[in-house]
Design an enzyme around this catalytic site. Structure first.
Site, mmCIF file in Angstrom:
data_model
loop_
_atom_site.group_PDB
_atom_site.id
_atom_site.type_symbol
_atom_site.label_atom_id
_atom_site.label_comp_id
_atom_site.label_asym_id
_atom_site.label_seq_id
_atom_site.Cartn_x
_atom_site.Cartn_y
_atom_site.Cartn_z
ATOM 1 N N PHE A 42 19.201 56.943 86.873
ATOM 2 C CA PHE A 42 18.585 58.160 86.359
ATOM 3 C C PHE A 42 17.087 58.073 86.633
ATOM 4 O O PHE A 42 16.445 57.059 86.351
ATOM 5 C CB PHE A 42 18.857 58.341 84.868
ATOM 6 C CG PHE A 42 18.323 59.645 84.346
ATOM 7 C CD1 PHE A 42 18.934 60.845 84.692
ATOM 8 C CD2 PHE A 42 17.195 59.686 83.550
ATOM 9 C CE1 PHE A 42 18.431 62.061 84.244
ATOM 10 C CE2 PHE A 42 16.686 60.904 83.101
ATOM 11 C CZ PHE A 42 17.308 62.090 83.444
ATOM 12 N N ASP A 59 20.462 50.541 80.193
ATOM 13 C CA ASP A 59 20.335 51.904 79.683
ATOM 14 C C ASP A 59 21.752 52.394 79.365
ATOM 15 O O ASP A 59 22.582 52.530 80.264
ATOM 16 C CB ASP A 59 19.665 52.790 80.749
ATOM 17 C CG ASP A 59 19.466 54.228 80.274
ATOM 18 O OD1 ASP A 59 20.139 54.660 79.317
ATOM 19 O OD2 ASP A 59 18.639 54.926 80.890
ATOM 20 N N TYR A 113 21.896 61.858 72.154
ATOM 21 C CA TYR A 113 22.271 63.285 72.251
ATOM 22 C C TYR A 113 23.408 63.560 73.221
ATOM 23 O O TYR A 113 23.749 64.722 73.436
ATOM 24 C CB TYR A 113 21.065 64.162 72.578
ATOM 25 C CG TYR A 113 20.222 63.757 73.773
ATOM 26 C CD1 TYR A 113 20.654 63.981 75.068
ATOM 27 C CD2 TYR A 113 18.983 63.162 73.586
ATOM 28 C CE1 TYR A 113 19.861 63.622 76.147
ATOM 29 C CE2 TYR A 113 18.181 62.794 74.657
ATOM 30 C CZ TYR A 113 18.625 63.031 75.937
ATOM 31 O OH TYR A 113 17.847 62.668 76.994
ATOM 32 N N LYS A 114 23.979 62.504 73.803
ATOM 33 C CA LYS A 114 25.104 62.720 74.703
ATOM 34 C C LYS A 114 26.400 62.447 73.927
ATOM 35 O O LYS A 114 26.814 63.264 73.114
ATOM 36 C CB LYS A 114 24.946 61.838 75.939
ATOM 37 C CG LYS A 114 23.685 62.192 76.753
ATOM 38 C CD LYS A 114 23.533 61.277 77.969
ATOM 39 C CE LYS A 114 22.214 61.495 78.671
ATOM 40 N NZ LYS A 114 22.181 62.732 79.466
ATOM 41 N N ARG A 147 29.408 67.876 87.881
ATOM 42 C CA ARG A 147 29.738 66.854 86.878
ATOM 43 C C ARG A 147 30.579 67.475 85.772
ATOM 44 O O ARG A 147 30.267 68.562 85.267
ATOM 45 C CB ARG A 147 28.475 66.294 86.220
ATOM 46 C CG ARG A 147 27.615 65.446 87.092
ATOM 47 C CD ARG A 147 26.645 64.593 86.250
ATOM 48 N NE ARG A 147 25.905 65.384 85.255
ATOM 49 C CZ ARG A 147 25.020 64.863 84.408
ATOM 50 N NH1 ARG A 147 24.772 63.556 84.428
ATOM 51 N NH2 ARG A 147 24.390 65.626 83.544
#
Lengths: 411, 411
Positions: free
Chosen positions: A132, A204, A229-230, A378
């Site tokens: 990322f 991560d 938040y995922k 995705r």
């Protein structure tokens, strides 16, 4: 279980789903199949009342007193302890605070300082070209800033992880599950290899915590950061977290030495003294309303059996892959997510030359995934609020859009 | 106006107060006189509905789409533009993001980099020994981290600001209004002196923005940071802000180079390129629920005439000081807030040998100020939701506690 081959079989699988009851804990709009929980998790129903409580009662009525009486001051640690069980950490080892990027900076600063003491000639930082971007950018920012001769080495098609981890490497920064491809590293094996070669590891967990089993202690990892938040459903942009292996805790020196990390933050001392405990990973005052909502998501995740979540995730991603391959074979789709279960996270990524337009058409039809440059569709699989029939219906919509070139209208 | 000398005169002054209508925009509990808005501002009534809208509609129903449709992605800039008018900044010069500590780190990193180019031999950072600790700690963390021979010089009883600003100084970090004493610097004069001597200025506006007139542009300051949860009523721990003078914007290089500060954050480039605009002060994804509530506070502040706010603030602090001196002269109180209006912020600080116990007793009686080591009772004056009679009644309670030694029960 065998992969369903009809919609009726999907409905039957949903009926037998041991996680089915979790669906009611989330608020999802009618007419939407939400396949983007890997980017922003759905809303726990409890969050609205919790926010009202924090805003009206704790802030409005409690005012400044709530720093003590409502537990605000300890909330980063309280939430950290709740999160610890989800990532294989111990009590008093995690704080929920700041952003993933900021926490990565703290971890990286600390790792480099440890290596300066232990192995000062190691001046290479390794990560993936395909990591990322913020992970790469923070490493670049650090290298540029300290001006101490560090360099960045990127794993890519021309350089394997194994070759990259040479004896001049100080630290390797890896996403456990890749945001784009959904590929998952073997955390235990990579950490062991890195340690054999004197390299510290920063993981991560943004795309793995809450979606796959994570056991930082078993892996013997050094540092970990991640967002809430995922798959942890903490709310848009909700605060991130940082874990540091207890063996490094005393040596965890981070330059973002704000007042909240001080050994005695209310003594107002004129010189910094880091807290002896986990609070030394904190920096400044945290946003309490958003932080409080993290609890709603963690509360659900803590009750969900991660093995059941993982089993269902693999079943749903298998189903998605199988249906796409059966029903879309006439179209130029390329699966980039590993078929190997051990190397797969919890989303499926597929390339299509007109990926951006295809995703727009899907979203217009209520099938919400997302698009990442270049060409990648995705589809996030979140077993707590997605079922087999949802996957079936999503692929149905994809087939219709591809077969009838409906994406051309969005292009 | 003349300072009221009776409670009736206070009531009359409240009746004539041009800011009186703002009181209804805040939710304050019955039976409380809130004198701690300099630590945590009161709750705007609009915040509960706004939170519900963000949580239920934008997150719950909008889901990932709200990053665009609800304006989440631009919110740090939208709020920054709203805040700009309150601190004398221009559009596109401020972002609301992260914490004051983190933003101070960004500003300090950038200031040091600029000085490395312009005046590389300047290796001293100046601040006040009595500055809010986080400002000192962040400077210490930076010095320790970069290992480039910087040192910290602290202004205190033995060293004046003027003497401290010698020609080896790179940057001076000052709080516009001191958190402990309430003393205010002349931002224009100090900035001019610093610039005459080749020194960059970083102003921490935590205790001044929203309380006194701040004009960063007129002062020609270099950097400013501050919080939104005090006089701006953004909510507990609500996100902070950073301003950089446009003359430095292109040179604003900060090591916290997260994805949100990239020139093209959705291109997922594998190398960092800073945004050309104000977004380069951002780092990672922000907590949207707390960030959204900042708007409720800013909305009120933007409508309040700062000159009227300042006039009332000085009248109320004058009243508070006069009443305490008249009615508490038998007790060992020492005013540490300047009497000179030009050097006074918007809170009054008074030392008492048993300050901690006295404040506990006040809070138990519903007069909420706070206590700061050593010995300091702080009373924040927030003209938008405090009146003259409130000040009268607060001093009444203080007199009762001191005259009858009621604090001894809390000691």
């Amino acid at each position: 279980m065998t992969t369903p081959t009809t919609r009726d079989e999907c409905v039957a699988a949903d009926r037998d789903d041991p996680l089915a009851a979790f669906r009611d804990e989330f608020d999802l709009p009618d007419g939407v199949i939400y396949l983007d929980g890997n980017s922003l998790g759905a809303r726990p129903r409890s969050s609205a009342d919790r926010a009202r409580e924090v805003i009206v009662d704790e802030w409005g009525s409690g005012l400044i007193r709530s720093w003590d009486t409502a537990g605000w001051f300890n909330l980063p640690m309280t939430l950290g302890d709740k999160l610890a069980g989800i990532i294989g950490a111990g009590d008093g080892q995690v704080v929920v605070t700041d952003t993933t990027s900021v926490n990565l900076f703290k971890a990286l600063a600390s790792a480099l300082r440890i290596q300066q003491d232990n192995a000062p000639r190691r001046r290479v930082l390794v990560t993936e070209r395909d990591n990322f971007p913020t992970d790469v950018y923070i490493a670049e920012g650090m290298i540029d800033f300290v001006q101490q001769g560090y360099e960045l080495r990127l794993i890519d098609d021309d350089l394997t992880l194994d070759d990259a981890l040479s004896d001049d490497v100080a630290v390797v920064i890896l996403s456990h599950v890749n945001y784009r491809t959904g590929a998952m590293f073997d955390m235990d094996a990579v950490t062991a290899t890195a340690h054999d070669r004197g390299i510290l590891t920063i993981w991560d967990l943004a795309h793995s915590a809450g979606a796959v089993r994570v056991d930082l202690t078993a892996a013997g990892a050094d540092f970990a950061v991640g967002c809430t938040y995922k798959y942890l459903n903490g709310g848009p942009g909700s605060p991130a977290y940082i874990w540091v292996n207890p063996r490094h805790q005393d040596r965890f020196i981070q330059p973002l030495s704000g007042w909240w990390s001080h050994a005695d933050p209310f003594e107002m001392e004129t010189s910094y003294r880091p807290s002896a405990d986990i609070r030394r990973y904190l920096c400044g005052t945290q946003a309490m309303v958003s932080l409080s909502l993290v609890d709603c998501g963690l509360d659900i995740a803590a009750r969900a059996d991660i093995d059941a979540v993982r089993t269902k995730s693999l079943a749903l991603t298998d189903l998605f892959i199988a249906l796409v391959e059966q029903r879309c074979s006439a179209h130029p789709l390329t699966l980039i997510t590993p078929r190997d279960h051990a190397a797969r996270g919890s989303h499926v990524s597929i390339r299509h030359p007109e990926g951006g337009a295809v995703m727009k058409a899907l979203i217009a039809r209520g099938v919400i995934g997302d698009y990442r440059e270049p060409e990648v569709l995705r589809f996030g699989i979140t077993p707590l609020y997605l079922g087999y029939a949802d996957v079936w219906d999503a692929v149905d919509t994809l087939v219709d859009i591809l077969d009838n070139k409906l994406w051309a209208e969005s292009a």
